[in-house]
Write a protein that holds these residues in place. Structure first.
Motif, PDB file in Angstrom:
ATOM      1  N   GLN A  54       0.811  -1.226   0.000  1.00  0.00           N
ATOM      2  CA  GLN A  54       0.000   0.000   0.000  1.00  0.00           C
ATOM      3  C   GLN A  54       0.844   1.275   0.000  1.00  0.00           C
ATOM      4  O   GLN A  54       0.318   2.346  -0.218  1.00  0.00           O
ATOM      5  CB  GLN A  54      -0.914   0.039   1.234  1.00  0.00           C
ATOM      6  N   ASP A  55       2.153   1.139   0.308  1.00  0.00           N
ATOM      7  CA  ASP A  55       2.925   2.369   0.538  1.00  0.00           C
ATOM      8  C   ASP A  55       3.657   2.894  -0.693  1.00  0.00           C
ATOM      9  O   ASP A  55       3.909   4.074  -0.797  1.00  0.00           O
ATOM     10  CB  ASP A  55       3.986   2.157   1.635  1.00  0.00           C
ATOM     11  N   SER A  56       4.056   2.013  -1.595  1.00  0.00           N
ATOM     12  CA  SER A  56       4.862   2.535  -2.699  1.00  0.00           C
ATOM     13  C   SER A  56       4.249   2.102  -4.023  1.00  0.00           C
ATOM     14  O   SER A  56       3.843   0.945  -4.190  1.00  0.00           O
ATOM     15  CB  SER A  56       6.300   2.011  -2.546  1.00  0.00           C
ATOM     16  N   SER A  57       4.165   3.074  -4.951  1.00  0.00           N
ATOM     17  CA  SER A  57       3.447   2.746  -6.182  1.00  0.00           C
ATOM     18  C   SER A  57       4.244   1.782  -7.052  1.00  0.00           C
ATOM     19  O   SER A  57       3.659   0.935  -7.738  1.00  0.00           O
ATOM     20  CB  SER A  57       3.068   3.998  -6.945  1.00  0.00           C
ATOM     21  N   SER A  58       5.584   1.820  -6.958  1.00  0.00           N
ATOM     22  CA  SER A  58       6.331   0.879  -7.800  1.00  0.00           C
ATOM     23  C   SER A  58       6.170  -0.539  -7.236  1.00  0.00           C
ATOM     24  O   SER A  58       6.000  -1.506  -7.972  1.00  0.00           O
ATOM     25  CB  SER A  58       7.800   1.277  -7.878  1.00  0.00           C
ATOM     26  N   ARG A  59       6.202  -0.641  -5.891  1.00  0.00           N
ATOM     27  CA  ARG A  59       6.009  -1.942  -5.241  1.00  0.00           C
ATOM     28  C   ARG A  59       4.609  -2.466  -5.587  1.00  0.00           C
ATOM     29  O   ARG A  59       4.415  -3.632  -5.890  1.00  0.00           O
ATOM     30  CB  ARG A  59       6.184  -1.694  -3.738  1.00  0.00           C
ATOM     31  N   ARG A  60       3.633  -1.558  -5.516  1.00  0.00           N
ATOM     32  CA  ARG A  60       2.258  -1.971  -5.790  1.00  0.00           C
ATOM     33  C   ARG A  60       2.124  -2.522  -7.205  1.00  0.00           C
ATOM     34  O   ARG A  60       1.511  -3.553  -7.428  1.00  0.00           O
ATOM     35  CB  ARG A  60       1.307  -0.784  -5.593  1.00  0.00           C
ATOM     36  N   SER A  61       2.755  -1.834  -8.160  1.00  0.00           N
ATOM     37  CA  SER A  61       2.515  -2.303  -9.529  1.00  0.00           C
ATOM     38  C   SER A  61       3.183  -3.657  -9.786  1.00  0.00           C
ATOM     39  O   SER A  61       2.636  -4.486 -10.518  1.00  0.00           O
ATOM     40  CB  SER A  61       2.865  -1.240 -10.564  1.00  0.00           C
ATOM     41  N   ILE A  62       4.309  -3.931  -9.110  1.00  0.00           N
ATOM     42  CA  ILE A  62       4.918  -5.270  -9.249  1.00  0.00           C
ATOM     43  C   ILE A  62       3.980  -6.319  -8.640  1.00  0.00           C
ATOM     44  O   ILE A  62       3.701  -7.366  -9.233  1.00  0.00           O
ATOM     45  CB  ILE A  62       6.295  -5.313  -8.542  1.00  0.00           C
ATOM     46  N   THR A  63       3.461  -5.997  -7.449  1.00  0.00           N
ATOM     47  CA  THR A  63       2.587  -6.959  -6.762  1.00  0.00           C
ATOM     48  C   THR A  63       1.308  -7.206  -7.576  1.00  0.00           C
ATOM     49  O   THR A  63       0.840  -8.340  -7.691  1.00  0.00           O
ATOM     50  CB  THR A  63       2.237  -6.436  -5.350  1.00  0.00           C
TER      51      THR A  63
END
Ligand SMILES: O=C(O)CCC(=O)C(=O)O
Ligand SMILES: [Fe+2]
Length: 352
Positions: A54-63
């Motif tokens: 929920q905190d980082s948009s790059s992490r979110r898009s990978i997930t």
């Protein structure tokens, strides 16, 4: 699970020895072609780490990509760092164990074969002399909004409402996040269903599989898919098997402490116009151990129809499914035995 009725014939007791059984009664023995392997291969299914989701948009898009790929390939994935503390998971599992250890009279207060009841206890599948029985007892209850239902849950064991309620609230929060990730991965946006999911249903199927003297002859639950958008499963030990549609083999879901397992259900198959297929799964048994699983099924509201997203329909992908609601599913369930014949999803597929 989505297809069951009660019968009073299930041999209860916590261990096979206590029940005095060294062989399973004939009515539980399934045909050879459906029998589980005693040493199944383990499924190589994705484990998706939700840390930082929920905190980082790059992490979110990978997930989100990982979730989309897992839904497309397996209809199934496991999640770690999902934000639900181990003590909450343990509390839910131990209150479930304690419920099933209660005397039969206490549990039977909830016994019903009316699939429309919001709280019901039961054993096996449909009653009937010629029907195969399955080696499971269950308690099912609606769980959202918690304050509407919790007072009708069992009062015993005394910690049940608190522990199961705490898990129910947390797993639902997680479910709303996962729904957002699924719709985002389909390219229709994270908020596509958020209002409808806010008003949606949460049903918890708390399953208990007592030890079985001959686990190679019997199943805890037959092959089925869940009607829900998706199901989040917490299990005390291995026993869940999923069908790999690529090679038609049953494989065991791995055991990883603290992970939760996510099953794509029929309603996401409908929404996605078949890009994601609901996973076919079943439950197997242990010789010496009782297994508990808690399936939290998330769907739209009782009468809210799940439809295929228009954005996912075009000439190449004509609309493949009819719309349906949770109530439509319950009406189907009241008339059909899921151990035989077609599943609910087959009644929704449009034949061209
Ligand atoms: O016990 C399991 O692992 C599966 C339970 C299940 O499929 C269900 O409750 O729908
Ligand atoms: Fe299921």
């Amino acid at each position: 699970m989505e297809g069951d009725e009660t019968s009073s014939s299930f041999p209860m007791g916590d261990t096979a020895q206590e029940r005095g059984l060294s062989q399973v009664p004939e009515c539980y023995v399934i045909p050879t072609s459906h029998r589980p392997s005693l040493n199944p291969e383990t499924a190589d299914v994705p484990v998706i780490d939700l840390v930082g989701f929920q905190d980082s948009s790059s992490r979110r898009s990978i997930t989100v990509d990982d979730i989309g790929n897992a839904c497309r390939r397996y209809g199934f994935f496991q999640i770690t760092n999902h934000g639900i503390d181990q003590f909450v998971l343990d509390g839910a599992l131990s209150s479930a164990f304690d419920f099933f250890r209660l005397p039969t009279e206490e549990k039977s207060k909830f016994m019903s074969n009316d699939v429309h009841k919001p709280v019901r206890y039961g054993t096996s599948l449909k009653d009937g002399v010629d029907k195969i029985q399955f080696w499971r007892v269950f308690l099912k209850h609606y769980a959202y909004p918690l304050e509407d239902w919790v007072m009708s849950w069992p009062e015993n064991p005394p910690a049940y409402r608190e522990h199961m309620g705490r898990y129910a609230v947390e797993v639902r929060k997680l479910a709303l996040e996962i729904m957002g990730a699924i719709t985002e991965s389909l390219g229709i946006g994270a908020k596509y269903l958020s209002n409808k999911m806010e008003e949606g249903m949460q049903v918890m199927a708390v399953n208990c599989y007592p030890p079985c003297p001959q686990p190679g002859l019997v199943l805890g639950l037959p092959s089925h898919s869940d009607y829900s958008c998706f199901t989040i499963l917490l299990q005390s030990t291995t026993g869940l098997e999923i069908l790999d549609t690529e090679d038609g083999k049953w494989r065991a879901a791995p055991e990883l402490k603290g992970t939760l397992q996510v099953h794509v259900g029929d309603h996401v198959e409908v929404l996605s116009n078949g890009r994601y297929k609901s996973v076919v799964h079943r439950a197997t048994l242990h010789k010496e151990r009782t297994r508990i699983s808690i399936a939290s099924l998330h769907s739209l509201g009782m009468d809210e129809k799940m439809e295929t997203a228009e954005e996912l329909v075009d000439e190449e992908h004509p609309k493949g499914y009819k719309e349906s609601s949770f109530r439509d599913f319950l009406n189907f369930l009241a008339k059909n035995d899921i151990a035989e014949g077609k599943g609910f999803i087959e009644t929704l597929r449009i034949q061209y």
